[in-house]
Write a protein that holds these residues in place. Sequence first.
Motif, mmCIF file in Angstrom:
data_model
loop_
_atom_site.group_PDB
_atom_site.id
_atom_site.type_symbol
_atom_site.label_atom_id
_atom_site.label_comp_id
_atom_site.label_asym_id
_atom_site.label_seq_id
_atom_site.Cartn_x
_atom_site.Cartn_y
_atom_site.Cartn_z
ATOM 1 N N ARG A 137 41.576 18.059 50.112
ATOM 2 C CA ARG A 137 41.600 18.255 51.567
ATOM 3 C C ARG A 137 43.018 18.211 52.112
ATOM 4 O O ARG A 137 43.269 18.692 53.208
ATOM 5 C CB ARG A 137 40.776 17.168 52.264
ATOM 6 C CG ARG A 137 39.304 17.184 51.949
ATOM 7 C CD ARG A 137 38.613 15.950 52.508
ATOM 8 N NE ARG A 137 38.912 15.715 53.906
ATOM 9 C CZ ARG A 137 38.094 15.980 54.911
ATOM 10 N NH1 ARG A 137 36.904 16.485 54.665
ATOM 11 N NH2 ARG A 137 38.444 15.728 56.149
ATOM 12 N N TYR A 138 43.915 17.594 51.363
ATOM 13 C CA TYR A 138 45.294 17.413 51.812
ATOM 14 C C TYR A 138 46.218 18.257 50.949
ATOM 15 O O TYR A 138 46.656 17.825 49.881
ATOM 16 C CB TYR A 138 45.688 15.937 51.737
ATOM 17 C CG TYR A 138 44.825 15.074 52.624
ATOM 18 C CD1 TYR A 138 45.111 14.938 53.974
ATOM 19 C CD2 TYR A 138 43.702 14.429 52.121
ATOM 20 C CE1 TYR A 138 44.309 14.171 54.802
ATOM 21 C CE2 TYR A 138 42.893 13.660 52.944
ATOM 22 C CZ TYR A 138 43.206 13.531 54.275
ATOM 23 O OH TYR A 138 42.405 12.772 55.085
ATOM 24 N N ARG A 139 46.507 19.452 51.409
ATOM 25 C CA ARG A 139 47.399 20.362 50.706
ATOM 26 C C ARG A 139 48.609 20.641 51.599
ATOM 27 O O ARG A 139 48.458 20.853 52.806
ATOM 28 C CB ARG A 139 46.697 21.684 50.385
ATOM 29 C CG ARG A 139 45.538 21.545 49.447
ATOM 30 C CD ARG A 139 46.052 21.581 48.039
ATOM 31 N NE ARG A 139 44.917 21.637 47.120
ATOM 32 C CZ ARG A 139 44.858 20.890 46.048
ATOM 33 N NH1 ARG A 139 45.833 20.072 45.752
ATOM 34 N NH2 ARG A 139 43.829 20.965 45.249
ATOM 35 N N TRP A 140 49.785 20.668 51.009
ATOM 36 C CA TRP A 140 50.994 20.936 51.786
ATOM 37 C C TRP A 140 50.922 22.321 52.420
ATOM 38 O O TRP A 140 51.373 22.521 53.542
ATOM 39 C CB TRP A 140 52.239 20.783 50.926
ATOM 40 C CG TRP A 140 52.524 19.348 50.606
ATOM 41 C CD1 TRP A 140 52.509 18.759 49.383
ATOM 42 C CD2 TRP A 140 52.843 18.300 51.535
ATOM 43 N NE1 TRP A 140 52.784 17.421 49.487
ATOM 44 C CE2 TRP A 140 53.003 17.106 50.795
ATOM 45 C CE3 TRP A 140 52.993 18.249 52.917
ATOM 46 C CZ2 TRP A 140 53.320 15.892 51.385
ATOM 47 C CZ3 TRP A 140 53.309 17.030 53.511
ATOM 48 C CH2 TRP A 140 53.458 15.873 52.743
ATOM 49 N N SER A 141 50.349 23.284 51.722
ATOM 50 C CA SER A 141 50.260 24.640 52.276
ATOM 51 C C SER A 141 49.389 24.648 53.537
ATOM 52 O O SER A 141 49.694 25.335 54.515
ATOM 53 C CB SER A 141 49.717 25.616 51.231
ATOM 54 O OG SER A 141 48.441 25.205 50.795
ATOM 55 N N ARG A 142 48.326 23.878 53.522
ATOM 56 C CA ARG A 142 47.453 23.785 54.699
ATOM 57 C C ARG A 142 48.197 23.111 55.848
ATOM 58 O O ARG A 142 48.130 23.554 56.995
ATOM 59 C CB ARG A 142 46.190 23.001 54.350
ATOM 60 C CG ARG A 142 45.234 22.851 55.507
ATOM 61 C CD ARG A 142 43.923 22.191 55.055
ATOM 62 N NE ARG A 142 43.104 21.932 56.204
ATOM 63 C CZ ARG A 142 42.687 20.745 56.576
ATOM 64 N NH1 ARG A 142 42.985 19.693 55.858
ATOM 65 N NH2 ARG A 142 41.944 20.597 57.650
ATOM 66 N N THR A 143 48.920 22.043 55.542
ATOM 67 C CA THR A 143 49.695 21.337 56.560
ATOM 68 C C THR A 143 50.733 22.264 57.174
ATOM 69 O O THR A 143 50.907 22.310 58.394
ATOM 70 C CB THR A 143 50.369 20.093 55.948
ATOM 71 O OG1 THR A 143 49.359 19.254 55.404
ATOM 72 C CG2 THR A 143 51.165 19.330 56.992
ATOM 73 N N ALA A 144 51.422 23.021 56.321
ATOM 74 C CA ALA A 144 52.438 23.956 56.815
ATOM 75 C C ALA A 144 51.807 24.999 57.730
ATOM 76 O O ALA A 144 52.383 25.363 58.770
ATOM 77 C CB ALA A 144 53.143 24.625 55.644
ATOM 78 N N GLY A 145 50.616 25.473 57.385
ATOM 79 C CA GLY A 145 49.928 26.455 58.227
ATOM 80 C C GLY A 145 49.558 25.889 59.588
ATOM 81 O O GLY A 145 49.694 26.567 60.614
ATOM 82 N N VAL A 146 49.090 24.671 59.611
ATOM 83 C CA VAL A 146 48.735 24.024 60.873
ATOM 84 C C VAL A 146 49.982 23.848 61.745
ATOM 85 O O VAL A 146 49.952 24.129 62.958
ATOM 86 C CB VAL A 146 48.040 22.665 60.617
ATOM 87 C CG1 VAL A 146 47.914 21.852 61.895
ATOM 88 C CG2 VAL A 146 46.682 22.884 59.977
ATOM 89 N N ILE A 147 51.075 23.418 61.144
ATOM 90 C CA ILE A 147 52.321 23.225 61.898
ATOM 91 C C ILE A 147 52.827 24.568 62.420
ATOM 92 O O ILE A 147 53.247 24.682 63.581
ATOM 93 C CB ILE A 147 53.378 22.510 61.034
ATOM 94 C CG1 ILE A 147 52.937 21.064 60.781
ATOM 95 C CG2 ILE A 147 54.747 22.553 61.708
ATOM 96 C CD1 ILE A 147 53.780 20.326 59.772
#
Length: 170
Positions: A150-160
């Motif tokens: 659930r915690y992927r850097w790529s997902r975090t980057a997309g949200v930001i």
Amino acid sequence: RSTLFPYTTLFRSSSGGGPLVDHQLVLAGSSTRGVEDLREVARQAGVADRVVLTGGVPASSLPALLRGCDVFAYVSLAEGFGVPPLEAMVFGVPVVCSDIPPLRETAGFGRAQFVPPLDVDAIAAALGRAVTDSALRAEATINGPAAAARYRWSRTAGVIRHALELAARA
């Protein structure tokens, strides 16, 4: 932010027997605060040979260290996000961690066992359960990797990125 206090006193409860008697305590990290106290308590309890202090662990060595764990304990008094329990969950290792909001949020989906960070009896019981309860271990093998995913850097980057794009249009 983490404390060695529970680990030092944990030896008093595990040196006389129980499920932890055949396990080692491996402390990984570069912090040296409290290490001498830990060594002294372990020596007095007659279990100094079961304490391994690795010092800092290079990222390339972390997977092997985590795969070798029977249980991962992360007893912290305060925490920003809680990456270490997630790292253990990637490998399906049962996790015991402090019952504090940031760890509940990140480790809760992996079904970590939560304990009061200074309650040595609760920590010992949770560690003992993690090494003896085959259903809990099987659950960690399935739920841990799924929770960590659930915690992927790529997902975090997309949200930001999305948030910044919205802010730029405003």
